[in-house]
Enzyme design. Structure first.
Site, PDB file in Angstrom:
ATOM      1  N   TYR A 153     -20.579 -29.526 -68.574  1.00  0.00           N
ATOM      2  CA  TYR A 153     -21.203 -29.983 -69.718  1.00  0.00           C
ATOM      3  C   TYR A 153     -22.700 -30.637 -69.355  1.00  0.00           C
ATOM      4  O   TYR A 153     -22.618 -31.219 -68.325  1.00  0.00           O
ATOM      5  CB  TYR A 153     -20.594 -30.842 -70.649  1.00  0.00           C
ATOM      6  CG  TYR A 153     -19.237 -30.646 -71.175  1.00  0.00           C
ATOM      7  CD1 TYR A 153     -19.022 -30.289 -72.407  1.00  0.00           C
ATOM      8  CD2 TYR A 153     -18.042 -30.270 -70.227  1.00  0.00           C
ATOM      9  CE1 TYR A 153     -17.874 -30.010 -73.055  1.00  0.00           C
ATOM     10  CE2 TYR A 153     -16.889 -29.929 -70.907  1.00  0.00           C
ATOM     11  CZ  TYR A 153     -16.847 -29.712 -72.350  1.00  0.00           C
ATOM     12  OH  TYR A 153     -15.782 -29.480 -72.784  1.00  0.00           O
ATOM     13  N   HIS A 161     -21.179 -28.939 -76.424  1.00  0.00           N
ATOM     14  CA  HIS A 161     -20.141 -28.112 -76.074  1.00  0.00           C
ATOM     15  C   HIS A 161     -20.437 -27.606 -74.710  1.00  0.00           C
ATOM     16  O   HIS A 161     -21.466 -27.664 -74.271  1.00  0.00           O
ATOM     17  CB  HIS A 161     -20.111 -26.668 -77.008  1.00  0.00           C
ATOM     18  CG  HIS A 161     -19.596 -27.158 -78.370  1.00  0.00           C
ATOM     19  ND1 HIS A 161     -18.289 -27.351 -78.904  1.00  0.00           N
ATOM     20  CD2 HIS A 161     -20.404 -27.442 -79.493  1.00  0.00           C
ATOM     21  CE1 HIS A 161     -18.277 -27.332 -80.211  1.00  0.00           C
ATOM     22  NE2 HIS A 161     -19.737 -27.968 -80.520  1.00  0.00           N
ATOM     23  N   LYS A 200     -20.189 -19.439 -74.482  1.00  0.00           N
ATOM     24  CA  LYS A 200     -20.407 -20.009 -73.127  1.00  0.00           C
ATOM     25  C   LYS A 200     -20.742 -18.683 -72.225  1.00  0.00           C
ATOM     26  O   LYS A 200     -20.625 -17.491 -72.472  1.00  0.00           O
ATOM     27  CB  LYS A 200     -19.222 -20.646 -72.616  1.00  0.00           C
ATOM     28  CG  LYS A 200     -18.635 -21.808 -73.280  1.00  0.00           C
ATOM     29  CD  LYS A 200     -17.429 -22.317 -72.663  1.00  0.00           C
ATOM     30  CE  LYS A 200     -16.779 -23.514 -73.628  1.00  0.00           C
ATOM     31  NZ  LYS A 200     -16.874 -23.332 -74.989  1.00  0.00           N
TER      32      LYS A 200
END
Length: 248
Positions: A153, A161, A200
């Site tokens: 992070y 997120h 991601k």
């Protein structure tokens, strides 16, 4: 390494916003920063509410406690669980974690290193990867929920997120280590799907052991951690939903 899409959290509790990258203090206050924890044989648990608060607000350490729903004064009885790499980082590098077994026996840094390696066979690689990411100011959390070694992070999970799912690869003499798990094409497809659906990217960290490195010798491994090199390779998945919404 770069961040292609940074997704901020909509709401962050005020008591979570005043954070520091690491627990720090001057030499005269070192005793006030010491954290006591228990090694359960699998994980490391911190039970003191004030110690939990220090770790959460200074470096984003630990899992299992949400300060947003907790009394800032420390009234919650929920322990804070540290995964092995971050616990050892607090012992080995920051020298602020004092570890005991469930039988109240103190564990030295060397003893903790040996115990952690018994629990996790690739602990050396994981710890070197953890050090590498921390040195780049990432807040590192366990990646088991996403099938990886870590997730990382910017600043902390209360603000953004996770940006990457991190996978560790052990390398010796330029080739995957014989005992290391190898990600095949099917595995990679699965990881890529998880990364895509959770917005991601995937980051591979290659941990390169020196040619003469003896992984069977705990003392040598601990002494020669500085000789291990870490390289990064990231894959950029194509976000079809975002691409579809781009103007032509």
């Amino acid at each position: 390494m770069f961040i292609s899409h940074l997704r901020p959290k909509r709401n962050a509790a005020p008591e979570l916003c005043d954070t520091l990258p690491l627990p720090v203090c001057d030499s005269g206050q070192q005793e006030n920063l010491l954290i006591e924890a228990i090694f359960t044989g699998y994980s490391v648990e911190v039970v003191d509410p004030q110690s939990i608060k220090k770790l959460c607000l200074n470096g984003g350490f630990g899992q299992g406690l949400s300060l947003a729903g907790n009394d800032p004064g420390g009234s919650s009885n929920e322990p804070l669980s540290l995964f092995l790499e971050e616990a050892f980082f607090l012992m080995h590098k920051l020298n602020i974690l004092k570890l005991r077994t469930i039988y109240d026996k103190p564990l030295s840094v060397a003893e903790a290193f040996e115990r952690f390696r018994q629990v996790k066979k690739d602990f050396v690689a994981g710890y070197c990867g953890y050090l590498y990411l921390r040195a780049k100011n990432w807040v590192v959390k366990s990646g088991i929920k996403f099938g990886g070694d870590f997730v990382i992070y910017v600043k902390g999970p209360q603000f953004y997120h996770a940006s990457y799912i991190v996978l560790i690869r052990e390398m010796l003499c330029g080739k995957p280590h014989s005992n290391a798990y190898t990600v095949d094409a099917l595995d990679f497809q699965g990881f890529n799907r998880v990364a895509e659906t959770t917005a991601k990217d995937i980051l591979f960290l290659e941990v390169h052991y020196p040619d003469s490195f003896d992984l069977a010798n705990d003392a040598e491994c601990l002494e020669r951690l500085q000789d291990i090199r870490v390289g990064e390779t990231f894959t950029k998945h194509h976000n079809y939903i975002a691409g579809r919404n781009q103007p032509l």
